[in-house]
Design an enzyme around this catalytic site. Structure first.
Site, PDB file in Angstrom:
ATOM      1  N   THR A  13       5.104   2.483   3.308  1.00  0.00           N
ATOM      2  CA  THR A  13       5.232   1.301   4.167  1.00  0.00           C
ATOM      3  C   THR A  13       6.275   0.323   3.651  1.00  0.00           C
ATOM      4  O   THR A  13       6.511   0.213   2.433  1.00  0.00           O
ATOM      5  CB  THR A  13       3.879   0.577   4.256  1.00  0.00           C
ATOM      6  N   TYR A  66      -2.595  -4.086   0.706  1.00  0.00           N
ATOM      7  CA  TYR A  66      -2.163  -2.904   1.448  1.00  0.00           C
ATOM      8  C   TYR A  66      -0.857  -2.366   0.862  1.00  0.00           C
ATOM      9  O   TYR A  66      -0.735  -1.184   0.529  1.00  0.00           O
ATOM     10  CB  TYR A  66      -1.981  -3.254   2.927  1.00  0.00           C
TER      11      TYR A  66
END
Length: 340
Positions: A124, A148
């Site tokens: 990501t 995250y």
């Protein structure tokens, strides 16, 4: 579909989810034999085509995963399974370190034990945190501002160290904002309560939501709302197939590459596009910023364009919205018919 026989089976974790299901379609379209492993906590069994083998299992169970890899003669893993909601990672960080980092460690161990030679990881842009430059190159500082992003970066590091110690190579693909749906209507974003902006907007456009929340209007961007690089999910899936081909052809090489188009759109620009595509006006609700959201995330995608023969086919925001809208309407029809 390719007529050339493939040398092994590909295992897709999280293949019953949004991005994973599109990767399964792309692999099948390219002629790869596919096994999907998903625990169905957020995925849907119906999202897995009949032409793929399905195993309901938890990737955190190393012995179970080793057995699956050996049984199906798996030569490569595409790893999508994990938790993906940035604000939730801030409020429940241990969930993200369990589902993303610890579970990935267990899966990597199974891969090494079973002799899997290739590993593609769903990473990501959140690994960059608040970038020093935009567009963001792969060698930019990795300073994630939420659990995250940190949980994904930790997995990248584990893969780097594992590839240095064992006969396995990997590709970490850092996604920017994934949106849209399969142009043929075979899959799309189906998760209830999804937080993806375009998904939320087309839900509002089809009457499933009353409004769309705009989180923050004071960012350092032209209109004050966050700017993101939106990549069509089918283009992203195709990037994984090309990455797999590259790993197979270059067994001693590992890659880390951004997946984006190199252009950003603000929240308001996206909502304006949805309004134009649907010929209606979505009600917008202005709210405070969410924790862990950077001002801008736009990919420098020169590395992937130089390394792989991948070329985007759906690099057009109205097209992305149209495909997402078509899938949302299809979902509604299936719900009304009692199919899902």
């Amino acid at each position: 579909m390719s007529d050339v026989p493939k040398p092994f089976t590909v295992l897709v974790t999280g293949g019953a989810g949004y991005i994973g299901s599109h990767a399964v379609l792309a692999l099948l379209d390219a002629g790869w034999p596919v096994v999907v492993v998903d625990n169905l906590v957020t995925g849907f069994r119906w999202a897995v085509p009949d032409t793929a083998t399905f195993v309901e299992a938890d990737i955190a169970q190393t012995e179970t995963m080793t057995a699956v890899l050996l049984k199906h003669k798996v030569g490569a893993i595409l790893h999508f399974a994990g938790s993906v909601v940035v604000p939730e990672s801030v409020s429940d960080p241990l969930k993200y370190y369990r589902n993303n980092t610890a579970a990935s460690r267990a899966l990597i161990e199974a891969a090494v034990t079973a002799g899997v030679r290739h590993f593609i990881f769903s990473s990501t842009a959140a690994t960059y945190g608040i970038p020093d430059q935009v567009p963001i190159p792969e060698d930019a500082a990795k300073q994630p501002i939420n659990p995250y992003g940190t949980s994904k970066l930790m997995t990248e590091i584990m893969l780097r160290d594992t590839a240095a110690a064992h006969p396995i190579n990997y590709c970490a693909l850092r996604y920017f904002n994934v949106a849209g749906a399969d142009p043929q209507g075979r899959s799309g974003q189906s998760t209830a309560g999804a937080t993806h902006l375009i998904k939320v907007a087309v839900e509002a456009a089809t009457g499933r939501r009353d409004s769309v929340a705009v989180f923050g209007t004071d960012y350092a961007t032209p209109d004050g709302t966050g700017v993101r690089d939106y990549i069509h999910v089918s283009d992203l899936a195709d990037a994984h197939v090309h990455a797999l081909d590259h790993l197979v052809a270059h067994p001693g090489e590992s890659l880390t590459m951004n997946c984006g188009y190199g252009r950003g759109f603000s929240v308001l620009e996206v909502l304006d596009t949805v309004d134009r595509v649907t010929n209606r006006t979505i009600d917008r609700r202005l709210e405070a910023r969410r924790a862990g959201d950077p001002d801008q995330l736009v990919a420098d995608n020169r590395r992937i364009l130089a390394t792989l023969p991948w070329r985007p086919r759906h690099d057009d925001l109205p097209t992305i919205v149209e495909h997402a809208l078509a899938w949302e309407r299809r979902l509604g029809e299936r719900r009304d018919a009692g199919e899902i």
